[in-house]
Design a protein around this motif. Structure first.
Motif, PDB file in Angstrom:
ATOM      1  N   ALA A  60      37.228  43.884  40.623  1.00 56.08           N
ATOM      2  CA  ALA A  60      37.252  45.290  41.023  1.00 56.08           C
ATOM      3  C   ALA A  60      37.418  45.418  42.536  1.00 56.08           C
ATOM      4  N   THR A  61      36.744  44.562  43.280  1.00 53.84           N
ATOM      5  CA  THR A  61      36.874  44.569  44.740  1.00 53.84           C
ATOM      6  C   THR A  61      38.302  44.238  45.156  1.00 53.84           C
ATOM      7  N   ALA A  89      39.840  53.640  37.073  1.00 50.66           N
ATOM      8  CA  ALA A  89      38.886  53.028  38.005  1.00 50.66           C
ATOM      9  C   ALA A  89      39.024  51.500  38.006  1.00 50.66           C
ATOM     10  N   PRO A  90      39.016  50.869  39.188  1.00 51.50           N
ATOM     11  CA  PRO A  90      39.078  49.406  39.257  1.00 51.50           C
ATOM     12  C   PRO A  90      37.989  48.717  38.428  1.00 51.50           C
ATOM     13  N   GLN A  91      36.810  49.348  38.335  1.00 50.86           N
ATOM     14  CA  GLN A  91      35.732  48.754  37.537  1.00 50.86           C
ATOM     15  C   GLN A  91      36.107  48.682  36.058  1.00 50.86           C
ATOM     16  N   ALA A 139      34.997  30.321  44.775  1.00 50.76           N
ATOM     17  CA  ALA A 139      36.429  30.031  44.770  1.00 50.76           C
ATOM     18  C   ALA A 139      37.236  31.257  44.353  1.00 50.76           C
ATOM     19  N   ILE A 140      36.783  31.943  43.312  1.00 51.87           N
ATOM     20  CA  ILE A 140      37.482  33.144  42.849  1.00 51.87           C
ATOM     21  C   ILE A 140      37.438  34.225  43.922  1.00 51.87           C
ATOM     22  N   HIS A 141      36.296  34.353  44.579  1.00 50.50           N
ATOM     23  CA  HIS A 141      36.174  35.341  45.658  1.00 50.50           C
ATOM     24  C   HIS A 141      37.207  35.066  46.746  1.00 50.50           C
ATOM     25  N   ALA A 142      37.368  33.796  47.100  1.00 46.40           N
ATOM     26  CA  ALA A 142      38.305  33.434  48.168  1.00 46.40           C
ATOM     27  C   ALA A 142      39.734  33.789  47.805  1.00 46.40           C
ATOM     28  N   VAL A 143      40.082  33.625  46.518  1.00 50.50           N
ATOM     29  CA  VAL A 143      41.458  33.887  46.085  1.00 50.50           C
ATOM     30  C   VAL A 143      41.711  35.372  45.862  1.00 50.50           C
ATOM     31  N   LEU A 144      40.860  36.019  45.083  1.00 52.13           N
ATOM     32  CA  LEU A 144      41.127  37.399  44.676  1.00 52.13           C
ATOM     33  C   LEU A 144      40.966  38.412  45.797  1.00 52.13           C
ATOM     34  N   LEU A 169      39.352  48.393  35.010  1.00 46.59           N
ATOM     35  CA  LEU A 169      40.449  47.438  34.916  1.00 46.59           C
ATOM     36  C   LEU A 169      40.004  45.994  35.135  1.00 46.59           C
ATOM     37  N   ALA A 170      38.904  45.803  35.839  1.00 45.26           N
ATOM     38  CA  ALA A 170      38.470  44.455  36.228  1.00 45.26           C
ATOM     39  C   ALA A 170      38.327  43.486  35.054  1.00 45.26           C
ATOM     40  N   PRO A 171      37.672  43.880  33.933  1.00 47.58           N
ATOM     41  CA  PRO A 171      37.566  42.931  32.814  1.00 47.58           C
ATOM     42  C   PRO A 171      38.916  42.509  32.260  1.00 47.58           C
ATOM     43  N   LEU A 172      39.931  43.366  32.367  1.00 45.82           N
ATOM     44  CA  LEU A 172      41.261  43.016  31.893  1.00 45.82           C
ATOM     45  C   LEU A 172      41.877  41.935  32.779  1.00 45.82           C
ATOM     46  N   VAL A 173      41.618  42.027  34.081  1.00 47.91           N
ATOM     47  CA  VAL A 173      42.104  41.003  35.007  1.00 47.91           C
ATOM     48  C   VAL A 173      41.425  39.671  34.714  1.00 47.91           C
TER      49      VAL A 173
END
Length: 212
Positions: free
Chosen positions: A149-150, A166-168, A80-85, A170-174
């Protein structure tokens, strides 16, 4: 006189995989309504409309069912998260709008099915406390970080922006922001607060872009 021989009606046997799917779906509904503690074998069977004998044909124990439920529930959340993000418009747009749109899409998914979110939180807690499953919850979060990150990379590429951080990184912050707004909504139902959390996340992310 015509004689009739009574025969017991033939009840079609349900394949074991279908029994497992029905029991897992029933267990998810019970957990969503009343938590993991309420998911007794008897309660799950009643919810599934199946007998205790059918349960033991499909699962060795309640623990085995709950393990299958954790895997199914958290894996479906991944999907579900993959579909949204990762739903970035092909025609691009400015990165602020893309980031805001992604978070609003996530908020919409939480609002649409809060009981599902309650169940997933309960299952994550259960996994962390259950020997053999504690690593699964950690693996799921690492997958969330990968998805975030993707999504950040895709948003930058679609908008022509460039990340200074780097997105990697920032990703944990998201993911922390999505966790926070999920809990805020489940506990208060206050969408204004939820959207303020999302806007704060967008503002933070924008500070990590390279200057145009």
């Amino acid at each position: 006189m015509t004689h009739f021989t009574w025969r017991e009606p033939t009840i079609p046997r349900i394949p074991v995989e279908q029994r497992r799917e029905r029991l897992v779906a029933a267990a998810f509904r019970v957990v969503a309504a009343d938590g993991v503690e309420a998911a007794t074998t008897r309660r799950i069977c009643a919810e599934a409309g199946m007998s205790l004998a059918s349960f033991h044909y499909a699962f060795e124990s309640r623990d085995a069912l709950l393990e299958a439920l954790v895997v199914a529930g958290l894996t479906s959340e991944d999907t579900a998260i993959h579909a949204v993000l990762t739903d970035v418009p092909a025609d691009g747009g400015d990165i602020e709008s893309l980031l805001r749109g992604g978070l609003r899409g996530y908020i919409d998914s939480v609002v649409a099915d809060p009981s599902r979110e309650h169940a997933l939180i309960a299952l994550s807690q259960y996994a962390r406390q259950t020997p053999g499953l504690e690593g699964f919850a950690a693996d799921v979060y690492r997958r969330y970080y990968e998805l975030a990150a993707t999504a950040l990379t895709a948003a930058a590429e679609a908008s022509g922006a460039r990340w200074r951080t780097a997105p990697q990184t920032l990703a944990p912050l998201v993911v922390a922001a999505t966790d926070g707004l999920t809990l805020a909504y489940l506990n208060t139902g206050d969408l204004d607060v939820v959207h303020r959390i999302a806007e704060a996340c967008v503002a933070m992310l924008l500070t990590h872009l390279e200057a145009a």
